[in-house]
Design a protein around this motif. Structure first.
Motif, PDB file in Angstrom:
ATOM      1  N   LYS A 241      64.608  -3.921   4.460  1.00  0.00           N
ATOM      2  CA  LYS A 241      65.010  -2.555   4.815  1.00  0.00           C
ATOM      3  C   LYS A 241      63.986  -1.525   4.337  1.00  0.00           C
ATOM      4  N   ASP A 242      63.081  -1.945   3.450  1.00  0.00           N
ATOM      5  CA  ASP A 242      62.048  -1.048   2.932  1.00  0.00           C
ATOM      6  C   ASP A 242      60.759  -1.834   2.698  1.00  0.00           C
ATOM      7  N   PRO A 243      60.182  -2.411   3.766  1.00  0.00           N
ATOM      8  CA  PRO A 243      59.011  -3.278   3.598  1.00  0.00           C
ATOM      9  C   PRO A 243      57.748  -2.556   3.123  1.00  0.00           C
ATOM     10  N   ASP A 244      57.724  -1.224   3.224  1.00  0.00           N
ATOM     11  CA  ASP A 244      56.542  -0.487   2.782  1.00  0.00           C
ATOM     12  C   ASP A 244      56.289  -0.650   1.284  1.00  0.00           C
ATOM     13  N   LYS A 245      57.305  -1.017   0.531  1.00  0.00           N
ATOM     14  CA  LYS A 245      57.135  -1.250  -0.910  1.00  0.00           C
ATOM     15  C   LYS A 245      56.397  -2.555  -1.189  1.00  0.00           C
ATOM     16  N   GLY A 246      56.327  -3.435  -0.195  1.00  0.00           N
ATOM     17  CA  GLY A 246      55.645  -4.715  -0.378  1.00  0.00           C
ATOM     18  C   GLY A 246      56.411  -5.617  -1.332  1.00  0.00           C
ATOM     19  N   PRO A 247      55.731  -6.618  -1.868  1.00  0.00           N
ATOM     20  CA  PRO A 247      56.393  -7.542  -2.792  1.00  0.00           C
ATOM     21  C   PRO A 247      56.805  -6.835  -4.090  1.00  0.00           C
ATOM     22  N   GLN A 248      58.055  -7.033  -4.467  1.00  0.00           N
ATOM     23  CA  GLN A 248      58.603  -6.417  -5.672  1.00  0.00           C
ATOM     24  C   GLN A 248      59.126  -7.508  -6.596  1.00  0.00           C
ATOM     25  N   PRO A 249      58.824  -7.443  -7.909  1.00  0.00           N
ATOM     26  CA  PRO A 249      59.406  -8.432  -8.823  1.00  0.00           C
ATOM     27  C   PRO A 249      60.912  -8.215  -8.932  1.00  0.00           C
ATOM     28  N   TRP A 250      61.645  -9.306  -9.007  1.00  0.00           N
ATOM     29  CA  TRP A 250      63.107  -9.239  -9.105  1.00  0.00           C
ATOM     30  C   TRP A 250      63.604 -10.308 -10.061  1.00  0.00           C
ATOM     31  N   MET A 251      64.437  -9.898 -10.986  1.00  0.00           N
ATOM     32  CA  MET A 251      65.085 -10.846 -11.886  1.00  0.00           C
ATOM     33  C   MET A 251      66.349 -11.340 -11.214  1.00  0.00           C
ATOM     34  N   MET A 252      66.262 -12.527 -10.652  1.00  0.00           N
ATOM     35  CA  MET A 252      67.353 -13.114  -9.886  1.00  0.00           C
ATOM     36  C   MET A 252      68.386 -13.711 -10.837  1.00  0.00           C
ATOM     37  N   PRO A 253      69.627 -13.240 -10.771  1.00  0.00           N
ATOM     38  CA  PRO A 253      70.656 -13.815 -11.641  1.00  0.00           C
ATOM     39  C   PRO A 253      70.887 -15.288 -11.297  1.00  0.00           C
ATOM     40  N   ARG A 254      70.720 -16.151 -12.274  1.00  0.00           N
ATOM     41  CA  ARG A 254      70.813 -17.581 -12.011  1.00  0.00           C
ATOM     42  C   ARG A 254      72.192 -17.987 -11.512  1.00  0.00           C
ATOM     43  N   LYS A 255      73.233 -17.566 -12.212  1.00  0.00           N
ATOM     44  CA  LYS A 255      74.590 -17.983 -11.832  1.00  0.00           C
ATOM     45  C   LYS A 255      75.025 -17.384 -10.502  1.00  0.00           C
ATOM     46  N   LYS A 256      74.615 -16.157 -10.231  1.00  0.00           N
ATOM     47  CA  LYS A 256      75.098 -15.465  -9.038  1.00  0.00           C
ATOM     48  C   LYS A 256      74.265 -15.743  -7.788  1.00  0.00           C
ATOM     49  N   ILE A 257      72.984 -16.054  -7.957  1.00  0.00           N
ATOM     50  CA  ILE A 257      72.118 -16.228  -6.795  1.00  0.00           C
ATOM     51  C   ILE A 257      71.393 -17.584  -6.819  1.00  0.00           C
ATOM     52  N   ALA A 258      70.605 -17.841  -7.841  1.00  0.00           N
ATOM     53  CA  ALA A 258      69.703 -18.995  -7.837  1.00  0.00           C
ATOM     54  C   ALA A 258      70.422 -20.327  -7.646  1.00  0.00           C
ATOM     55  N   GLU A 259      71.532 -20.539  -8.351  1.00  0.00           N
ATOM     56  CA  GLU A 259      72.244 -21.809  -8.212  1.00  0.00           C
ATOM     57  C   GLU A 259      72.818 -21.970  -6.806  1.00  0.00           C
TER      58      GLU A 259
END
Length: 171
Positions: free
Chosen positions: A62-80
């Protein structure tokens, strides 16, 4: 990461878990709280304990002009959950999520903030989605990611500083 530390309720990488040192004031406090024999201390120890967090780059479609952004992905909520849905149900093959041309977008909703952040509707885009439709932009983004390694973005604080922050004497 240890969460909600000090007067600013900051997040701090655990020097012990990260292999940067052999002492951590928050881990020491977790040890003390764990020796107590009451529910309140158990909850405080759990809240203070370093939680695993996955760090990755994302591009907000939705905002690709920012390019790659670091994100701390919550392990329990997203990564697993991501590990579960990244396997093709028909073939059993692993779906390439991070390939620049054959990768898939990860779709989800986000509501709230900090501890009250809720991530819902996690799913993969049906079709492969290139990182960018513009080959020049894709090259720029991939170069940026290669030159800005995620581990290098983490700040190493020494024991004495962390102890001051944890004790409320620094922010």
């Amino acid at each position: 990461l240890h969460y909600d530390i000090g007067p600013d309720k900051g997040r701090y990488a655990c020097p012990v878990k990260m292999g940067w040192g052999d002492r951590c004031p928050m881990c020491e406090e977790v040890g003390l709280l764990s020796r107590e024999d009451d529910e309140d201390s158990e909850q405080q120890a759990y809240d203070l304990k370093a939680k695993p967090t996955d760090l990755c780059y994302i591009v907000d479609r939705k905002d690709p002009d920012k390019g790659p952004q670091p994100w701390m992905m919550p392990r329990k909520k997203i990564a697993e959950n991501l590990a579960e849905i990244s396997i093709d149900e028909r073939t059993g093959a692993i779906v390439p999520l991070t390939h620049p041309q054959k990768g898939r977008d990860i779709l989800f909703s986000r509501e709230g903030s900090r501890k009250r952040t809720d991530y819902g509707g996690l799913k993969l885009d049906v079709e492969a989605t290139p990182l960018s439709d513009d080959p020049n932009e894709e090259g720029e983004w991939l170069n940026f990611i290669a030159e800005n390694r995620l581990p290098d973005l983490l700040i190493h604080y020494d024991y004495d500083y962390l102890k001051r922050v944890f004790g409320g004497a620094a922010s």
